[in-house]
Write a protein that holds these residues in place. Sequence first.
Motif, PDB file in Angstrom:
ATOM      1  N   ASN A 109       0.868  -1.169   0.000  1.00  0.00           N
ATOM      2  CA  ASN A 109       0.000   0.000   0.000  1.00  0.00           C
ATOM      3  C   ASN A 109       0.909   1.224   0.000  1.00  0.00           C
ATOM      4  N   ALA A 110       1.214   1.734  -1.190  1.00  0.00           N
ATOM      5  CA  ALA A 110       2.147   2.847  -1.330  1.00  0.00           C
ATOM      6  C   ALA A 110       1.623   4.117  -0.662  1.00  0.00           C
ATOM      7  N   GLN A 111       0.319   4.269  -0.623  1.00  0.00           N
ATOM      8  CA  GLN A 111      -0.273   5.453  -0.004  1.00  0.00           C
ATOM      9  C   GLN A 111       0.053   5.522   1.486  1.00  0.00           C
ATOM     10  N   HIS A 112       0.103   4.369   2.141  1.00  0.00           N
ATOM     11  CA  HIS A 112       0.408   4.312   3.571  1.00  0.00           C
ATOM     12  C   HIS A 112       1.840   3.853   3.847  1.00  0.00           C
ATOM     13  N   ASN A 113       2.654   3.717   2.778  1.00  0.00           N
ATOM     14  CA  ASN A 113       4.044   3.254   2.912  1.00  0.00           C
ATOM     15  C   ASN A 113       4.121   1.957   3.696  1.00  0.00           C
ATOM     16  N   GLU A 114       3.326   1.000   3.284  1.00  0.00           N
ATOM     17  CA  GLU A 114       3.204  -0.243   4.026  1.00  0.00           C
ATOM     18  C   GLU A 114       3.272  -1.440   3.074  1.00  0.00           C
ATOM     19  N   GLU A 115       3.927  -2.494   3.537  1.00  0.00           N
ATOM     20  CA  GLU A 115       3.973  -3.759   2.809  1.00  0.00           C
ATOM     21  C   GLU A 115       3.665  -4.876   3.790  1.00  0.00           C
ATOM     22  N   ARG A 116       2.865  -5.829   3.350  1.00  0.00           N
ATOM     23  CA  ARG A 116       2.530  -6.999   4.163  1.00  0.00           C
ATOM     24  C   ARG A 116       2.928  -8.246   3.388  1.00  0.00           C
TER      25      ARG A 116
END
Length: 134
Positions: A109-116
């Motif tokens: 999720n690039a908008q939240h700077n997150e990777e799962r």
Amino acid sequence: MKQLIILPLCLILLGCSSNHLNNVEEMLNSPIKDKMEYTGVVEEQWDDFHGDGYRIEAYKILDVDFINNLAKNSHLKKFDRSSDNDVVNNTHFAKHIINGAGYYISTENAQHNEERIIVIDTVNNQLFYSYNYF
């Protein structure tokens, strides 16, 4: 008077509950309750200044057939640590998966700077869930 103190305290504690199990279920598109057992955090590293970092949680797979059926009917990708070019070799997971093989999936999720990321080691009956902030 006690109720005025206890009620806000309860609400605060409820707000601290973890929803990682829900995130795993969402990524796998399947409920995993009674199919896996949470075993704990295996690695965690955070940058105090920026808040960037990652956390890896481990689950023991209790129902191996569930994972095999899930892999047949889903969008999971394969990995095999015995291969020199394996996708897991240069990740935070590599030191936790010894002689393993199985499946993985990742979302960003690039908008939240997150990777799962979920890595399912079918050889050692483990599932690793990681969330990274960058």
